[in-house]
Design a protein around this motif. Sequence first.
Motif, PDB file in Angstrom:
ATOM      1  N   LEU A  56       1.966  10.216   3.297  1.00  0.00           N
ATOM      2  CA  LEU A  56       2.522  10.623   2.008  1.00  0.00           C
ATOM      3  C   LEU A  56       1.636  11.640   1.305  1.00  0.00           C
ATOM      4  O   LEU A  56       2.115  12.633   0.746  1.00  0.00           O
ATOM      5  CB  LEU A  56       2.722   9.384   1.121  1.00  0.00           C
ATOM      6  N   GLN A  57       0.317  11.441   1.324  1.00  0.00           N
ATOM      7  CA  GLN A  57      -0.580  12.326   0.592  1.00  0.00           C
ATOM      8  C   GLN A  57      -0.565  13.743   1.156  1.00  0.00           C
ATOM      9  O   GLN A  57      -0.626  14.720   0.395  1.00  0.00           O
ATOM     10  CB  GLN A  57      -2.002  11.774   0.598  1.00  0.00           C
ATOM     11  N   ALA A 170       1.882   8.786  -5.303  1.00  0.00           N
ATOM     12  CA  ALA A 170       1.078   7.915  -4.438  1.00  0.00           C
ATOM     13  C   ALA A 170       1.228   6.448  -4.822  1.00  0.00           C
ATOM     14  O   ALA A 170       0.815   6.024  -5.901  1.00  0.00           O
ATOM     15  CB  ALA A 170      -0.381   8.339  -4.506  1.00  0.00           C
ATOM     16  N   GLU A 171       1.789   5.661  -3.906  1.00  0.00           N
ATOM     17  CA  GLU A 171       2.105   4.268  -4.211  1.00  0.00           C
ATOM     18  C   GLU A 171       0.903   3.341  -4.039  1.00  0.00           C
ATOM     19  O   GLU A 171       0.597   2.538  -4.928  1.00  0.00           O
ATOM     20  CB  GLU A 171       3.253   3.795  -3.320  1.00  0.00           C
ATOM     21  N   GLY A 198       7.606  -0.314  -1.992  1.00  0.00           N
ATOM     22  CA  GLY A 198       7.830  -0.756  -0.632  1.00  0.00           C
ATOM     23  C   GLY A 198       8.094   0.360   0.349  1.00  0.00           C
ATOM     24  O   GLY A 198       8.776   0.146   1.362  1.00  0.00           O
ATOM     25  N   GLU A 199       7.538   1.551   0.083  1.00  0.00           N
ATOM     26  CA  GLU A 199       7.579   2.644   1.069  1.00  0.00           C
ATOM     27  C   GLU A 199       6.291   2.559   1.891  1.00  0.00           C
ATOM     28  O   GLU A 199       6.301   2.207   3.060  1.00  0.00           O
ATOM     29  CB  GLU A 199       7.687   3.994   0.381  1.00  0.00           C
ATOM     30  N   GLU A 200       5.175   2.852   1.245  1.00  0.00           N
ATOM     31  CA  GLU A 200       3.862   2.606   1.847  1.00  0.00           C
ATOM     32  C   GLU A 200       3.241   1.335   1.281  1.00  0.00           C
ATOM     33  O   GLU A 200       2.438   0.674   1.939  1.00  0.00           O
ATOM     34  CB  GLU A 200       2.932   3.798   1.598  1.00  0.00           C
ATOM     35  N   ALA A 253       6.086   6.584   7.598  1.00  0.00           N
ATOM     36  CA  ALA A 253       6.308   5.215   7.133  1.00  0.00           C
ATOM     37  C   ALA A 253       6.890   4.379   8.264  1.00  0.00           C
ATOM     38  O   ALA A 253       6.695   3.164   8.327  1.00  0.00           O
ATOM     39  CB  ALA A 253       7.245   5.203   5.930  1.00  0.00           C
ATOM     40  N   VAL A 254       7.636   5.047   9.158  1.00  0.00           N
ATOM     41  CA  VAL A 254       8.057   4.461  10.432  1.00  0.00           C
ATOM     42  C   VAL A 254       7.724   5.492  11.506  1.00  0.00           C
ATOM     43  O   VAL A 254       7.726   6.703  11.247  1.00  0.00           O
ATOM     44  CB  VAL A 254       9.561   4.119  10.463  1.00  0.00           C
ATOM     45  N   ASP A 255       7.469   5.026  12.703  1.00  0.00           N
ATOM     46  CA  ASP A 255       7.044   5.937  13.765  1.00  0.00           C
ATOM     47  C   ASP A 255       8.183   6.838  14.235  1.00  0.00           C
ATOM     48  O   ASP A 255       7.983   8.028  14.494  1.00  0.00           O
ATOM     49  CB  ASP A 255       6.480   5.153  14.947  1.00  0.00           C
ATOM     50  N   THR A 256       9.358   6.262  14.385  1.00  0.00           N
ATOM     51  CA  THR A 256      10.524   7.000  14.857  1.00  0.00           C
ATOM     52  C   THR A 256      11.751   6.474  14.137  1.00  0.00           C
ATOM     53  O   THR A 256      11.737   5.367  13.570  1.00  0.00           O
ATOM     54  CB  THR A 256      10.739   6.814  16.376  1.00  0.00           C
TER      55      THR A 256
END
Length: 337
Positions: A56-57, A170-171, A198-200, A253-256
């Motif tokens: 995210l950053q 930034a969470e 609940g994203e990161e 946040a997810v790999d794929t």
Amino acid sequence: METPDGAPILPKAELHLHIEGTLEPELILELAARNGKVLPHPTLAGLRAQYQFTDLQSFLDLYYANMAVLVTEADFADMTRAYLGRAREAGVRHAEVMFDPQAHLARGIPLTTAVAGISSVLADSFDEFGITTGLIAAFLRDRPEDDALDVLGQLLAMDAPIIGIGLDSAEVGNPPSKFIRLFDRARDAGLRLVAHAGEEGPPSYVWDTLDLLGAERIDHGIRCVEDSRLVERLATGQVPLTVCPLSNVRLRAVDTLAAHPLPQMLASGLNVSINSDDPAYFGGYAGANFAALVDEFGFDADTLERLAGNSIRSSFARDARKEELLAELAAWRAAQG
């Protein structure tokens, strides 16, 4: 709206969209030239090469740097108009658009400039694009609450045409508990309440966003699947979760996409809608997100109708508008056979 081959486009609402995240590289360079801004990556190829994010950053660093080209009301208006044109092509019929007032104030851009530029286009969005709209002021969670309270006070004093507030940026390390007074103030002012969670950040951030902030909608919320009690609560209350699949993949946040918890969320009865977040950075607008899900998971017409219906019912549109859009959705489903 129809596709080039004459098929009707799935009508939908978009509930998780950052207007600054719709700045396409071509428009960034155009506005930079207009305003005499020198960018670190002044060519289209050089700028596009920066759109590979590790988290995210790394995205936020580029996102805020590119905002430097937004200087005048016309700049904000052009950005907003460009988004609405693309949203119409994607079948969006109602859009609730977030903007980051603190990020512009920090650059020395008057609040009135950003608000007037964006709202001038949203005011005519239905006549020009067939899209009803609402504007949400999103506050930066990595800044002090007092700063957010001051900006909210300015927005209220100028009678800015906002329908609600949100919480973004930034969470991790910036829990919901940091912003209780901000959300209390917005609630007292009659504004609607949404927040990223609940994203990161962990599932506990979703709990606190509901319990401490009183948020009506959770932006992202994908990590809820790690907590069965939370999933049960969200399903029972049909709390809206504005999921952004392509964003989740691009920000790791997810790999794929194949690993995305969306199918599990749907199977658990959660109220999920599909949105594009920052589409200029993450590979696609609302239509592209839906298309990617169909390709990856084979979602059928019933599932697409469910997702689009969730977006309409979870919106802050007037009841009459929701009924109108749900009727359009029913007509779309009937046309699918």
